[in-house]
Design a protein around this motif. Structure first.
Motif, PDB file in Angstrom:
ATOM      1  N   THR A 125      -2.560  -1.934  -8.089  1.00 30.56           N
ATOM      2  CA  THR A 125      -1.109  -1.789  -8.171  1.00 30.56           C
ATOM      3  C   THR A 125      -0.454  -2.464  -6.969  1.00 30.56           C
ATOM      4  OG1 THR A 125      -1.305   0.312  -9.358  1.00 30.56           O
ATOM      5  CG2 THR A 125       0.802  -0.148  -8.291  1.00 30.56           C
ATOM      6  N   ARG A 126      -1.008  -2.221  -5.779  1.00 27.66           N
ATOM      7  CA  ARG A 126      -0.491  -2.863  -4.577  1.00 27.66           C
ATOM      8  C   ARG A 126      -0.708  -4.379  -4.632  1.00 27.66           C
ATOM      9  NH1 ARG A 126      -0.069   0.722  -0.253  1.00 27.66           N
ATOM     10  NH2 ARG A 126       0.998  -1.013   0.789  1.00 27.66           N
ATOM     11  N   ILE A 127      -1.864  -4.787  -5.171  1.00 29.69           N
ATOM     12  CA  ILE A 127      -2.138  -6.223  -5.319  1.00 29.69           C
ATOM     13  C   ILE A 127      -1.132  -6.864  -6.269  1.00 29.69           C
ATOM     14  CG2 ILE A 127      -3.777  -7.896  -6.271  1.00 29.69           C
ATOM     15  CD1 ILE A 127      -6.022  -6.109  -5.185  1.00 29.69           C
ATOM     16  N   GLY A 128      -0.839  -6.189  -7.393  1.00 28.49           N
ATOM     17  CA  GLY A 128       0.135  -6.709  -8.353  1.00 28.49           C
ATOM     18  C   GLY A 128       1.517  -6.865  -7.736  1.00 28.49           C
ATOM     19  N   ILE A 129       1.918  -5.902  -6.912  1.00 30.72           N
ATOM     20  CA  ILE A 129       3.217  -5.995  -6.227  1.00 30.72           C
ATOM     21  C   ILE A 129       3.237  -7.207  -5.303  1.00 30.72           C
ATOM     22  CG2 ILE A 129       4.746  -4.852  -4.577  1.00 30.72           C
ATOM     23  CD1 ILE A 129       3.779  -2.176  -5.742  1.00 30.72           C
ATOM     24  N   SER A 130       2.131  -7.419  -4.592  1.00 37.06           N
ATOM     25  CA  SER A 130       2.052  -8.563  -3.675  1.00 37.06           C
ATOM     26  C   SER A 130       2.087  -9.886  -4.427  1.00 37.06           C
ATOM     27  CB  SER A 130       0.775  -8.475  -2.831  1.00 37.06           C
ATOM     28  OG  SER A 130       0.775  -7.316  -2.035  1.00 37.06           O
TER      29      SER A 130
END
Length: 219
Positions: A125-130
């Motif tokens: 999820t954090r990777i997708g936001i980045s």
């Protein structure tokens, strides 16, 4: 001991596999979220420690469950209702109370898999936001390429388990096929999934296909 077609048990992921998939998710999270500090955070010492730690935790996990299983007395039917002779299928054959072994098995296997999966979801999820904040299409494509092999491995590992749990009463044949996929097909696919990202492997495959009259598009 005879083995029957599975009737009610579900094959969990192995502990080392859960640990390694979670560790790799953190590795990709670090590479994409904070690339400038990647070599500092994911140093060779840290990577070796994570791999050794995953292996040692998996061994401890297996020793605990195996010792609890062998301490029980068994009698009656020797037919295991499972494609593989796994601990959840053996415990119902015990003549004495196996509640402790069942609770430990649920905690160490079911709860462990769920916690690792949640960590993976949070990481991606954090990777997708980045990735969504990357302006260039080339940068986004490179980030997706970094995670593609790992995401495929996660789907191969957790996909069969999710399919089983989403059905209230899956057929015995479906359980058998899922267990074969988890135990035989997925381990065979893993080396292919990761090696196909290697440029040398891609080049060798292109040469093989070219010699046989096929073409393999390059990405």
């Amino acid at each position: 001991m005879s083995i029957a077609i599975p009737t009610g048990n579900k094959k969990p992921l192995s502990a080392p596999q859960c640990y390694l998939l979670t560790t790799m998710a953190y590795n990709h999270y670090t590479a994409i979220r904070i690339p400038l500090l990647y070599n500092v955070i994911m140093s060779s010492h840290v990577c070796i420690s994570l791999c050794v730690g995953s292996w040692m935790c998996g061994c401890i996990h297996a020793i605990i469950l195996t010792s609890l299983t062998f301490q029980l007395s068994y009698c009656g039917s020797n037919e295991v209702a499972y494609y593989c002779c796994d601990i959840p299928a053996v415990l119902p054959l015990a003549c004495e109370d196996a509640s402790l072994a069942q609770k430990v098995s649920f905690t160490n296997v079911g709860l462990l898999s769920l916690i690792c999966f949640l960590f993976i979801i949070v990481s991606y999820t954090r990777i997708g936001i980045s990735i969504s904040k990357i302006r260039s299409s080339e940068g986004r494509q490179k980030a997706f390429s970094t995670c593609s092999a790992h995401i495929t491995a996660i789907l191969c590992a957790y996909g069969p388990i999710i399919i089983i749990y989403l059905q209230s009463n899956p057929s015995a044949l479906l359980r058998a096929l899922i267990q074969i996929l988890s135990n035989l097909v997925t381990p065979v696919l893993n080396p292919l999934i990761y090696s196909l990202r290697n440029k040398d492997v891609k080049s060798a495959l292109k040469n093989v296909f070219h010699k046989r009259g096929f073409t393999l598009g390059s990405k």
